[in-house]
Design a protein around this motif. Structure first.
Motif, short mmCIF file in Angstrom:
data_model
loop_
_atom_site.label_atom_id
_atom_site.label_comp_id
_atom_site.label_asym_id
_atom_site.label_seq_id
_atom_site.Cartn_x
_atom_site.Cartn_y
_atom_site.Cartn_z
N MET A 1 -39.46 114.45 -42.16
CA MET A 1 -40.10 114.15 -40.92
C MET A 1 -40.45 112.68 -40.86
SD MET A 1 -43.35 115.21 -42.74
CE MET A 1 -42.15 115.96 -43.69
N LYS A 2 -39.97 112.04 -39.88
CA LYS A 2 -40.16 110.61 -39.72
C LYS A 2 -41.50 110.35 -39.03
CE LYS A 2 -38.01 106.61 -37.60
NZ LYS A 2 -36.96 106.16 -36.68
N VAL A 3 -42.28 109.44 -39.59
CA VAL A 3 -43.52 109.02 -38.96
C VAL A 3 -43.17 108.23 -37.71
CG1 VAL A 3 -45.56 107.56 -39.25
CG2 VAL A 3 -44.82 109.03 -41.11
N GLN A 4 -43.87 108.51 -36.64
CA GLN A 4 -43.53 107.88 -35.36
C GLN A 4 -43.96 106.42 -35.25
OE1 GLN A 4 -41.53 109.42 -33.12
NE2 GLN A 4 -41.44 110.96 -34.73
N ARG A 5 -45.06 106.07 -35.92
CA ARG A 5 -45.54 104.70 -35.85
C ARG A 5 -45.92 104.21 -37.23
NH1 ARG A 5 -49.31 104.96 -30.46
NH2 ARG A 5 -47.60 105.55 -29.11
N MET A 6 -45.56 102.98 -37.51
CA MET A 6 -45.92 102.36 -38.78
C MET A 6 -46.78 101.15 -38.47
SD MET A 6 -43.42 101.03 -41.75
CE MET A 6 -43.97 99.74 -42.82
N LYS A 7 -47.90 101.03 -39.18
CA LYS A 7 -48.84 99.93 -38.95
C LYS A 7 -48.58 98.85 -39.99
CE LYS A 7 -51.46 103.49 -38.77
NZ LYS A 7 -52.40 104.38 -39.25
N LEU A 8 -47.96 97.77 -39.58
CA LEU A 8 -47.59 96.70 -40.51
C LEU A 8 -48.80 95.99 -41.12
CD1 LEU A 8 -44.60 95.10 -38.57
CD2 LEU A 8 -44.51 96.66 -40.52
N SER A 9 -49.92 95.98 -40.41
CA SER A 9 -51.10 95.26 -40.90
C SER A 9 -51.84 96.05 -41.98
CB SER A 9 -52.04 94.94 -39.75
OG SER A 9 -52.50 96.14 -39.14
N GLU A 10 -51.49 97.30 -42.19
CA GLU A 10 -52.16 98.14 -43.19
C GLU A 10 -51.40 98.10 -44.51
OE1 GLU A 10 -55.00 99.75 -42.89
OE2 GLU A 10 -55.33 99.35 -40.77
N GLU A 11 -51.98 98.74 -45.52
CA GLU A 11 -51.32 98.82 -46.83
C GLU A 11 -51.22 100.26 -47.27
OE1 GLU A 11 -53.06 96.33 -49.79
OE2 GLU A 11 -52.92 94.53 -48.56
N GLY A 12 -50.28 100.53 -48.17
CA GLY A 12 -50.13 101.86 -48.75
C GLY A 12 -49.90 102.93 -47.70
N LEU A 13 -50.48 104.09 -47.94
CA LEU A 13 -50.28 105.22 -47.02
C LEU A 13 -50.91 104.99 -45.66
CD1 LEU A 13 -50.83 108.23 -49.43
CD2 LEU A 13 -48.68 107.43 -48.46
N ASN A 14 -51.86 104.05 -45.58
CA ASN A 14 -52.48 103.73 -44.29
C ASN A 14 -51.48 103.12 -43.31
OD1 ASN A 14 -54.86 104.74 -45.28
ND2 ASN A 14 -55.89 102.78 -45.43
N ARG A 15 -50.32 102.69 -43.80
CA ARG A 15 -49.27 102.22 -42.90
C ARG A 15 -48.71 103.37 -42.07
NH1 ARG A 15 -46.58 97.07 -44.21
NH2 ARG A 15 -47.54 96.25 -46.09
#
Length: 140
Positions: A1-15
């Protein structure tokens, strides 16, 4: 399952997850199968049962967890299991991100990747070189 949004400013799993979702996923990956109360007791901060239940249900709805309900009425118990291991999740997400970037911005991504590997760790450059040699042998 692909995550719909990735947060570039975060680190680790918080991305890939919100911070509470990431904490909960770590707990579930660590234990294999959990109840809402077990997760609630394992969290660093005190959160209500309903908050933890909501996050677990959302992770289930998103396809990251499998929910099993046993019993009825007051004896009803919900348990949750990861759909894939943490390693499988990270493998799938990084592959999807890499493939998307290479597809859209090929030469730029390869140049940045090379520079990042060179700066990060000489062993990664050895791995890259070995993979290129392996690829070349397969092309012959």
């Amino acid at each position: 399952m692909k995550v719909q949004r990735m947060k570039l400013s975060e680190e680790g799993l918080n991305r890939f997850f919100g911070s509470l979702e990431a904490q909960i996923m770590e707990i579930v990956w660590g234990r294999g199968e959990v109840t809402i109360k077990e997760v609630q007791a394992s969290l660093d901060e005190e959160l209500s049962f309903n908050t933890v239940m909501t996050v677990l249900n959302r992770l289930s709805d998103k396809g990251h967890l499998k929910k099993t309900i046993t019993g009825k009425g007051r004896n009803r118990l919900s348990s949750f299991q990861p759909v894939q291991s943490k390693e499988e999740f990270i493998q799938e997400q990084t592959r999807a991100v890499t493939e998307g970037l290479v597809h859209e911005y090929g030469p730029i991504v390869l140049n940045h990747l090379f520079n990042a590997v060179e700066q990060a760790d000489p062993k990664l450059m050895d791995l890259l070189e070995a993979r290129l040699e392996e690829w070349k042998r397969g092309k012959s």
